[in-house]
Design a protein around this motif. Sequence first.
Motif, PDB file in Angstrom:
ATOM      1  N   SER A  24      -4.823 -21.379   1.160  1.00 43.16           N
ATOM      2  CA  SER A  24      -4.889 -21.182   2.598  1.00 43.16           C
ATOM      3  C   SER A  24      -3.770 -20.253   3.074  1.00 43.16           C
ATOM      4  O   SER A  24      -3.988 -19.336   3.882  1.00 43.16           O
ATOM      5  CB  SER A  24      -4.790 -22.526   3.320  1.00 43.16           C
ATOM      6  N   PHE A  25      -2.542 -20.490   2.584  1.00 42.35           N
ATOM      7  CA  PHE A  25      -1.436 -19.626   2.968  1.00 42.35           C
ATOM      8  C   PHE A  25      -1.640 -18.202   2.463  1.00 42.35           C
ATOM      9  O   PHE A  25      -1.338 -17.227   3.157  1.00 42.35           O
ATOM     10  CB  PHE A  25      -0.115 -20.177   2.424  1.00 42.35           C
ATOM     11  N   ARG A  26      -2.189 -18.091   1.281  1.00 44.71           N
ATOM     12  CA  ARG A  26      -2.436 -16.760   0.731  1.00 44.71           C
ATOM     13  C   ARG A  26      -3.401 -15.982   1.625  1.00 44.71           C
ATOM     14  O   ARG A  26      -3.193 -14.791   1.899  1.00 44.71           O
ATOM     15  CB  ARG A  26      -3.003 -16.889  -0.682  1.00 44.71           C
ATOM     16  N   ARG A  27      -4.462 -16.633   2.092  1.00 42.91           N
ATOM     17  CA  ARG A  27      -5.415 -15.956   2.974  1.00 42.91           C
ATOM     18  C   ARG A  27      -4.737 -15.489   4.257  1.00 42.91           C
ATOM     19  O   ARG A  27      -4.954 -14.358   4.726  1.00 42.91           O
ATOM     20  CB  ARG A  27      -6.583 -16.890   3.304  1.00 42.91           C
ATOM     21  N   ALA A  29      -1.512 -14.973   4.738  1.00 43.76           N
ATOM     22  CA  ALA A  29      -0.495 -13.963   4.446  1.00 43.76           C
ATOM     23  C   ALA A  29      -1.121 -12.585   4.281  1.00 43.76           C
ATOM     24  O   ALA A  29      -0.589 -11.577   4.764  1.00 43.76           O
ATOM     25  CB  ALA A  29       0.277 -14.351   3.180  1.00 43.76           C
ATOM     26  N   MET A  30      -2.265 -12.540   3.613  1.00 44.15           N
ATOM     27  CA  MET A  30      -2.955 -11.268   3.447  1.00 44.15           C
ATOM     28  C   MET A  30      -3.427 -10.716   4.780  1.00 44.15           C
ATOM     29  O   MET A  30      -3.416  -9.507   5.016  1.00 44.15           O
ATOM     30  CB  MET A  30      -4.158 -11.451   2.512  1.00 44.15           C
ATOM     31  N   ASP A  35       3.302  -5.674   6.790  1.00 49.10           N
ATOM     32  CA  ASP A  35       2.967  -4.375   6.201  1.00 49.10           C
ATOM     33  C   ASP A  35       1.533  -3.963   6.515  1.00 49.10           C
ATOM     34  O   ASP A  35       1.202  -2.775   6.525  1.00 49.10           O
ATOM     35  CB  ASP A  35       3.154  -4.420   4.679  1.00 49.10           C
ATOM     36  N   ARG A  36       0.663  -4.937   6.741  1.00 49.09           N
ATOM     37  CA  ARG A  36      -0.724  -4.648   7.090  1.00 49.09           C
ATOM     38  C   ARG A  36      -0.910  -4.496   8.591  1.00 49.09           C
ATOM     39  O   ARG A  36      -1.939  -3.952   9.028  1.00 49.09           O
ATOM     40  CB  ARG A  36      -1.638  -5.762   6.577  1.00 49.09           C
ATOM     41  N   LYS A  46       2.381 -14.686  13.827  1.00 49.41           N
ATOM     42  CA  LYS A  46       1.518 -15.612  13.090  1.00 49.41           C
ATOM     43  C   LYS A  46       1.912 -15.685  11.625  1.00 49.41           C
ATOM     44  O   LYS A  46       1.837 -16.753  10.999  1.00 49.41           O
ATOM     45  CB  LYS A  46       0.056 -15.188  13.234  1.00 49.41           C
ATOM     46  N   PHE A  47       2.352 -14.552  11.078  1.00 49.13           N
ATOM     47  CA  PHE A  47       2.790 -14.562   9.694  1.00 49.13           C
ATOM     48  C   PHE A  47       4.042 -15.427   9.532  1.00 49.13           C
ATOM     49  O   PHE A  47       4.141 -16.237   8.603  1.00 49.13           O
ATOM     50  CB  PHE A  47       3.078 -13.135   9.223  1.00 49.13           C
ATOM     51  N   LYS A  48       5.007 -15.265  10.434  1.00 50.61           N
ATOM     52  CA  LYS A  48       6.227 -16.071  10.372  1.00 50.61           C
ATOM     53  C   LYS A  48       5.909 -17.554  10.527  1.00 50.61           C
ATOM     54  O   LYS A  48       6.487 -18.410   9.850  1.00 50.61           O
ATOM     55  CB  LYS A  48       7.201 -15.626  11.461  1.00 50.61           C
ATOM     56  N   GLU A  49       4.985 -17.857  11.430  1.00 51.63           N
ATOM     57  CA  GLU A  49       4.596 -19.246  11.660  1.00 51.63           C
ATOM     58  C   GLU A  49       3.955 -19.837  10.412  1.00 51.63           C
ATOM     59  O   GLU A  49       4.261 -20.970  10.008  1.00 51.63           O
ATOM     60  CB  GLU A  49       3.616 -19.289  12.842  1.00 51.63           C
ATOM     61  N   ALA A  50       3.062 -19.083   9.760  1.00 58.41           N
ATOM     62  CA  ALA A  50       2.403 -19.562   8.547  1.00 58.41           C
ATOM     63  C   ALA A  50       3.398 -19.723   7.408  1.00 58.41           C
ATOM     64  O   ALA A  50       3.339 -20.686   6.632  1.00 58.41           O
ATOM     65  CB  ALA A  50       1.291 -18.593   8.143  1.00 58.41           C
ATOM     66  N   LYS A  51       4.330 -18.798   7.302  1.00 57.94           N
ATOM     67  CA  LYS A  51       5.348 -18.865   6.247  1.00 57.94           C
ATOM     68  C   LYS A  51       6.214 -20.123   6.416  1.00 57.94           C
ATOM     69  O   LYS A  51       6.507 -20.842   5.461  1.00 57.94           O
ATOM     70  CB  LYS A  51       6.207 -17.607   6.294  1.00 57.94           C
TER      71      LYS A  51
END
Length: 378
Positions: A24-27, A29-30, A35-36, A46-51
């Motif tokens: 789930s985290f991998r999805r 993060a991608m 960078d994307r 959202k990336f920081k929150e997921a991390k």
Amino acid sequence: MSKRCYYEVLGVSRTVGGDELKKSFRRMAMKYHPDRNPDDPEAQDKFKEAKEAYEVLSDTQKRAMYDQYGHAAFEGGMGGAGAGGGAGFGDVGDIFGDIFGDIFGMGGAGRTRAHRGADLRYVMELDLEEAVFGVEREIRIPTLVSCETCDGSGSKDGKRSRCGTCNGLGRVRMQNGIFSVQQACPHCGGTGETIENPCGDCHGAGRVEETRTLSVRIPAGVDNGDRIRLNGQGEAAPAGGAAGDLYVEMRVREHAIFTREGSDLHCEVPIRFGQAALGAKIQVPTLEGEVDITVPPETQTGQVFRLRGRGVTSVRTGRAGDLICQVVVETPVRLTKEQRDLMEQLEGTFEEAEPEAHSPRASSWFDGVKQFWSRVTS
């Protein structure tokens, strides 16, 4: 603003296992990695929150504390979400190593496979006739070939040792913050092995520079940009891998008479005023010699004559194109006195007759001009 539930952030249930949590985290993060999404602050948040959520839930002790106390477990003196050991931050790096490892050709575990030799490109210039009928050429290619002294091993005595930097894996892991990637070992170049007694001719590279002469057969019908691949004629590979290929790319020079469009050839054919007015039989060039065409009376500049099958035979389909001849009525120059007198007499007869009878195109053009000025001045 209150924090969202970590389970909700990652879109998983409270009973989620480690593998599903990682997927789930991998999805996420991608999808949301900076960078994307360099120009999307919301995606970065959202990336920081997921991390942050993953760092907590992937650690057994932190997850237990979060399940009991929620976000309060990591506020005040109880430690931040990124503190402590466990699987938190290290697993984040591992995930990005899994995602981006293949970019560097590393794949999964085990020693790096032998690299393939580099492909080479050679641009061959051809005359139109050579491209149409085919030709055989010799070319000289500077390249890297396998060292004969050491048989491409790079070692004088044939012995190679396991690389101490990567422990024979051929790759090392580089980590910058959360970003963890694998790359070829800089010490052994990704081979996983080192040479203690290098060959004196290639200095351990296993390859030496050489200029090779090759005979290349160009098939009939090639065009600009077409390529011929010669398998295994590129650079030799280091460490015994397969040699690369040589690609010979065609560049066809401009022709004095013909231009080419696909399988068709085009040319302009100048004719005299009298030939256009009275009609004539004229000769036009083709790639296989001259042929006669009949120009009917009252032919105008720009009229096209198509000679079927007189173009180029396609190297792909085997079908021949056409030769398309466009006539251009040429104004006579350097007239003699007699020719000028005759031309004036002829022109006088046109003036006496109705102009539209002999020049319908000019007549319709002048009518169009009159209508234009009428609209402009009305």
